[in-house]
Motif scaffolding. Structure first.
Motif, PDB file in Angstrom:
ATOM      1  N   ALA A   1       0.823  -1.284  -0.192  1.00 52.95           N
ATOM      2  CA  ALA A   1      -0.090  -0.039  -0.043  1.00 52.95           C
ATOM      3  C   ALA A   1       0.815   1.353  -0.045  1.00 52.95           C
ATOM      4  CB  ALA A   1      -1.084   0.006   1.246  1.00 52.95           C
ATOM      5  N   PRO A   2       0.443   2.423  -0.404  1.00 56.65           N
ATOM      6  CA  PRO A   2       1.047   3.842  -0.357  1.00 56.65           C
ATOM      7  C   PRO A   2       1.878   3.900   0.922  1.00 56.65           C
ATOM      8  CG  PRO A   2      -0.998   3.822  -1.694  1.00 56.65           C
ATOM      9  CD  PRO A   2      -1.011   2.481  -1.007  1.00 56.65           C
ATOM     10  N   GLY A   3       3.031   4.278   0.908  1.00 53.34           N
ATOM     11  CA  GLY A   3       3.732   4.536   2.128  1.00 53.34           C
ATOM     12  C   GLY A   3       3.901   3.540   3.209  1.00 53.34           C
ATOM     13  N   LYS A   4       3.634   2.173   2.831  1.00 51.13           N
ATOM     14  CA  LYS A   4       3.985   1.088   3.638  1.00 51.13           C
ATOM     15  C   LYS A   4       4.894   0.094   2.866  1.00 51.13           C
ATOM     16  CE  LYS A   4      -0.503   1.434   5.956  1.00 51.13           C
ATOM     17  NZ  LYS A   4      -1.666   0.378   6.324  1.00 51.13           N
ATOM     18  N   GLN A   5       5.245  -0.947   3.718  1.00 52.73           N
ATOM     19  CA  GLN A   5       6.313  -1.906   3.308  1.00 52.73           C
ATOM     20  C   GLN A   5       5.501  -3.053   2.484  1.00 52.73           C
ATOM     21  OE1 GLN A   5       8.687  -3.197   6.495  1.00 52.73           O
ATOM     22  NE2 GLN A   5      10.378  -1.876   5.876  1.00 52.73           N
TER      23      GLN A   5
ATOM     24  N   VAL B   1      -1.057  -2.418  -4.152  1.00 55.05           N
ATOM     25  CA  VAL B   1      -0.546  -3.058  -5.609  1.00 55.05           C
ATOM     26  C   VAL B   1      -0.109  -4.567  -5.147  1.00 55.05           C
ATOM     27  CG1 VAL B   1       1.153  -3.189  -7.223  1.00 55.05           C
ATOM     28  CG2 VAL B   1       0.437  -1.019  -6.682  1.00 55.05           C
ATOM     29  N   TYR B   2      -0.728  -5.494  -5.746  1.00 58.50           N
ATOM     30  CA  TYR B   2      -0.591  -6.738  -5.388  1.00 58.50           C
ATOM     31  C   TYR B   2       0.598  -7.512  -6.196  1.00 58.50           C
ATOM     32  CZ  TYR B   2      -4.392  -6.935  -2.110  1.00 58.50           C
ATOM     33  OH  TYR B   2      -5.248  -6.674  -1.028  1.00 58.50           O
TER      34      TYR B   2
END
Length: 122
Positions: A40-44, A92-93
């Motif tokens: 996800a945006p801003g995440k690992q 994004v997967y």
């Protein structure tokens, strides 16, 4: 050369369903564990689910009982059925696979797909 090609992402309302597919192609001797990760945006990037060639599965706690991972060994394809989607599933997967390619010295190599966007609206 080995490629992983994903399909099936898109936009869905909360509570809806999507099915992702990922096919491994190229010079392949065998495919071991396959799986899905998401970022996800801003995440690992985090694990979503994996499945071994014998069918053993592993899920992240946040998706257990909502997502189902499966595979077709004959097609070197892994699927992710996502039900009861939530806005927090937006990411994004990425498909991932451990592949033994057809090379003179076969070595297990990890491959990633290009990613497919899943967006869940509230």
């Amino acid at each position: 050369q080995v490629q992983l090609v994903e399909s099936g992402g898109g936009l869905v309302q909360a509570g809806g369903s999507l099915r992702l597919s990922c096919a491994a192609s190229g010079s392949i001797f065998s495919v071991n564990t396959m799986g899905w990760y998401r970022q996800a945006p801003g995440k690992q990037r985090e694990l979503v689910a994996t499945i071994t060639s014998s069918g053993s599965t592993n899920y992240a706690g946040s998706v257990k009982d909502r997502f189902t991972v499966s595979r077709d060994n004959a097609k070197n394809t892994v699927y992710l059925q996502m039900n009861n989607l939530r806005p927090e599933d937006t990411a994004v997967y990425y498909c991932n696979a451990n592949v033994i390619p057809k090379t003179p010295v076969p070595v297990t190599t990890n491959y990633w797909g290009q990613g497919t966007q899943v967006t869940v609206s509230s």
